[in-house]
Design a protein around this motif. Structure first.
Motif, PDB file in Angstrom:
ATOM      1  N   GLY A  17       5.007   0.162   3.842  1.00 16.65           N
ATOM      2  CA  GLY A  17       4.293  -0.204   2.616  1.00 16.65           C
ATOM      3  C   GLY A  17       3.648  -1.580   2.706  1.00 16.65           C
ATOM      4  N   LEU A  18       4.149  -2.405   3.647  1.00 20.35           N
ATOM      5  CA  LEU A  18       3.604  -3.762   3.804  1.00 20.35           C
ATOM      6  C   LEU A  18       2.705  -3.871   5.039  1.00 20.35           C
ATOM      7  N   GLU A  19       2.779  -2.864   5.922  1.00 21.11           N
ATOM      8  CA  GLU A  19       2.192  -3.042   7.250  1.00 21.11           C
ATOM      9  C   GLU A  19       0.671  -3.128   7.241  1.00 21.11           C
ATOM     10  N   LYS A  20       0.019  -2.429   6.297  1.00 25.03           N
ATOM     11  CA  LYS A  20      -1.452  -2.478   6.287  1.00 25.03           C
ATOM     12  C   LYS A  20      -1.936  -3.859   5.862  1.00 25.03           C
ATOM     13  N   ARG A  21      -1.412  -4.338   4.739  1.00 30.71           N
ATOM     14  CA  ARG A  21      -1.931  -5.583   4.162  1.00 30.71           C
ATOM     15  C   ARG A  21      -1.379  -6.827   4.852  1.00 30.71           C
ATOM     16  N   LEU A  22      -0.155  -6.745   5.359  1.00 30.57           N
ATOM     17  CA  LEU A  22       0.456  -7.943   5.961  1.00 30.57           C
ATOM     18  C   LEU A  22       0.144  -8.080   7.449  1.00 30.57           C
ATOM     19  N   SER A  29       0.860  -1.186   0.000  1.00 33.59           N
ATOM     20  CA  SER A  29       0.000   0.000   0.000  1.00 33.59           C
ATOM     21  C   SER A  29       0.891   1.228   0.000  1.00 33.59           C
ATOM     22  N   SER A  30       0.318   2.339  -0.427  1.00 31.87           N
ATOM     23  CA  SER A  30       1.047   3.607  -0.337  1.00 31.87           C
ATOM     24  C   SER A  30       1.302   3.910   1.139  1.00 31.87           C
ATOM     25  N   ASN A  31       2.565   4.212   1.458  1.00 36.34           N
ATOM     26  CA  ASN A  31       2.956   4.412   2.859  1.00 36.34           C
ATOM     27  C   ASN A  31       3.200   5.882   3.179  1.00 36.34           C
ATOM     28  N   ILE A  32       2.733   6.778   2.296  1.00 32.98           N
ATOM     29  CA  ILE A  32       2.955   8.209   2.499  1.00 32.98           C
ATOM     30  C   ILE A  32       2.096   8.706   3.654  1.00 32.98           C
ATOM     31  N   LYS A  33       2.700   9.569   4.480  1.00 31.00           N
ATOM     32  CA  LYS A  33       1.991  10.084   5.646  1.00 31.00           C
ATOM     33  C   LYS A  33       0.708  10.799   5.224  1.00 31.00           C
ATOM     34  N   GLY A  34      -0.385  10.480   5.907  1.00 30.22           N
ATOM     35  CA  GLY A  34      -1.646  11.171   5.649  1.00 30.22           C
ATOM     36  C   GLY A  34      -2.521  10.492   4.613  1.00 30.22           C
ATOM     37  N   VAL A  35      -1.951   9.566   3.842  1.00 28.29           N
ATOM     38  CA  VAL A  35      -2.755   8.867   2.834  1.00 28.29           C
ATOM     39  C   VAL A  35      -3.654   7.851   3.527  1.00 28.29           C
ATOM     40  N   THR A  36      -4.965   7.913   3.264  1.00 30.03           N
ATOM     41  CA  THR A  36      -5.890   6.984   3.918  1.00 30.03           C
ATOM     42  C   THR A  36      -6.335   5.877   2.971  1.00 30.03           C
ATOM     43  N   ASN A  37      -6.279   6.156   1.671  1.00 32.49           N
ATOM     44  CA  ASN A  37      -6.774   5.190   0.693  1.00 32.49           C
ATOM     45  C   ASN A  37      -5.630   4.810  -0.252  1.00 32.49           C
ATOM     46  N   GLY A  38      -4.666   4.065   0.283  1.00 31.49           N
ATOM     47  CA  GLY A  38      -3.437   3.801  -0.470  1.00 31.49           C
ATOM     48  C   GLY A  38      -3.397   2.455  -1.166  1.00 31.49           C
ATOM     49  N   PHE A  39      -4.545   1.775  -1.271  1.00 31.24           N
ATOM     50  CA  PHE A  39      -4.573   0.425  -1.842  1.00 31.24           C
ATOM     51  C   PHE A  39      -5.773   0.245  -2.744  1.00 31.24           C
ATOM     52  N   PRO A  40      -5.651  -0.462  -3.872  1.00 27.69           N
ATOM     53  CA  PRO A  40      -4.389  -0.976  -4.416  1.00 27.69           C
ATOM     54  C   PRO A  40      -3.612   0.108  -5.172  1.00 27.69           C
ATOM     55  N   GLU A  74      -4.093   7.838  -4.252  1.00 26.25           N
ATOM     56  CA  GLU A  74      -4.594   9.085  -3.671  1.00 26.25           C
ATOM     57  C   GLU A  74      -3.767  10.300  -4.092  1.00 26.25           C
ATOM     58  N   THR A  75      -2.435  10.121  -4.124  1.00 25.57           N
ATOM     59  CA  THR A  75      -1.570  11.284  -4.383  1.00 25.57           C
ATOM     60  C   THR A  75      -0.922  11.251  -5.771  1.00 25.57           C
ATOM     61  N   GLY A  76      -0.940  10.116  -6.431  1.00 29.48           N
ATOM     62  CA  GLY A  76      -0.270  10.016  -7.727  1.00 29.48           C
ATOM     63  C   GLY A  76       1.232   9.832  -7.633  1.00 29.48           C
ATOM     64  N   ARG A  77       1.769   9.735  -6.414  1.00 32.36           N
ATOM     65  CA  ARG A  77       3.214   9.531  -6.228  1.00 32.36           C
ATOM     66  C   ARG A  77       3.620   8.185  -6.837  1.00 32.36           C
ATOM     67  N   ARG A  78       4.708   8.187  -7.632  1.00 35.58           N
ATOM     68  CA  ARG A  78       5.166   6.975  -8.303  1.00 35.58           C
ATOM     69  C   ARG A  78       6.252   6.297  -7.476  1.00 35.58           C
TER      70      ARG A  78
END
Lengths: 122, 252
Positions: free
Chosen positions: B104-109, A10-21, A101-105
């Motif tokens: 990056g893995l913590e939510k799903r795993l 999932s997107s691990n950027i701070k503040g992102v709530t909807n980072g998956f998929p 959510e943010t478009g960050r690649r």
């Protein structure tokens, strides 16, 4: 990178709530043969977000997975073979994973995604 | 037939990647010593945090077999590339991710990982040396070598499944008895699987697992502070073979 890994990131950027998929940008896809193991697939199935796997497989051009799946399908070898192929044999070799959510690649190079964040994203 | 653990001559290298050393060998020895249990455990998902050259994840994949799925992370992009070469040279597979611990893995795993192995950066260093890119990230552990360990423990607790096990390398300077006590408060039992005195280091490989009694005691500790002294006593009784730990506790 297998689609199994895409399914776990999932997107691990701070503040992102909807980072998956993460969205997939393709430069290069490769197929690698993996030994079929029905027990592994049955154990793995409950851990998989099915819709995300179906979407990712379609992005990579594989459209054989059903939209919805009942656990009873795990008795069908035909279904397990398709699940196996999508989960383990399709690799994103070059491209990117994009935060929905943010478009960050997050670049994927030589099959390895780079999820490292910049200081202002942590 | 593949060998039981990774072979040094097949481990890839890079000037910016930590090479297998006494700590790596001790961790793999612990996995070998626990091999029978690992095979009975039948893990589905195994994870290494901070894979370096790939020596440990390759050995784990050889010990447990390709019935399980393996994921390995490292903050050092050179390390994940070298780890992939090491895995390929042994004919085993792990998915590699360049990331900090398991970001990056913590939510799903969460709650899905059956085995986690960690050889953390445990060397006591100035705090500002921690987490830099390149090879220093493999050892720089900050104050008491605990800076990264203390970040890893809650992550591991979040990722481990109900039946999950954690194997971690510690140094005496990291105060392993305190680490075990902290994990006990999260409901984990612990056991030292391998102890190794090298020329420079006194290493312990500790295995943690969720334990019903520990979970009950952890709840009890919230209600009754005096329990924690009992926990310390029982913990110290496990360490009767390790006088250095008793010594370090007396100083507290």
């Amino acid at each position: 990178m297998r689609l199994l890994t895409h399914n776990m990131l999932s997107s691990n950027i701070k503040g992102v709530t909807n980072g998956f998929p993460l969205r997939i940008e393709i430069e290069k896809v490769v197929e690698k043969q993996v030994d079929f193991n029905a027990d592994f697939l049955r154990n793995m199935f409950p851990k998989i977000e099915w819709k995300a796997l179906v979407g990712a497989a379609r992005t990579l051009g594989y459209v054989e997975l059903p939209e919805e799946v009942e656990p009873s399908r795990l008795d069908s070898e035909d279904f397990l073979r398709k699940f196996h192929h999508a989960l383990l044999e399709l690799h994103l070799e070059e491209g990117a994973l994009v935060c929905p959510e943010t478009g960050r690649r997050f670049p994927v190079s030589k099959g390895i995604p780079n999820m490292l964040l910049h200081e202002d994203e942590v | 037939m593949s060998s039981r653990i990774a072979q040094i001559r097949l481990v890839s290298s890079h000037p910016e990647v930590y090479e297998p050393c006494d700590d790596s060998f001790a961790l793999v020895d612990a996995l070998l010593a626990d091999r029978k249990n690992l095979l009975e455990h039948q893990p589905t998902l195994c994870l290494e945090l901070g894979c370096g050259s790939g020596y440990v994840i390759t050995s784990l994949a050889l010990i447990v077999g390709q019935e399980a799925h393996y994921i390995a992370t490292d903050i050092n992009p050179h390390a994940v590339r070298v780890a992939r070469e090491t895995l390929e040279a042994h004919g085993v597979h792990a998915e590699l991710i360049t990331t900090n611990i398991a970001s990056g893995l913590e939510k799903r795993l969460a709650g899905l990982v059956d085995v986690i192995v960690v050889n953390p950066p445990y060397v006591p260093t100035p705090e500002d040396e921690v987490g830099h890119e390149g090879i220093a990230s493999a050892w720089a552990g900050g104050e008491n070598g605990r800076s990264v360990i203390d970040k890893i423990l809650p992550v591991a607790d979040n990722l481990l499944s109900e039946k999950g096990w954690l194997y971690m390398v510690t140094l005496t300077e990291n105060n392993p008895s305190e680490i075990c006590l902290q994990m006990k408060e999260k409901g984990y039992a612990s056991r030292i699987i391998v102890q190794r005195l090298t020329e420079e280091e006194n290493l312990q490989i500790i295995k943690f697992w969720r334990d019903f009694d520990s979970q009950l005691e952890a709840k009890g500790m919230v209600a009754n502070k005096t329990v924690s002294s009992r926990v310390m006593e029982s913990l110290l009784s496990q360490f009767h073979i390790m006088p250095f730990l008793r010594g370090s506790n007396k100083q507290q």
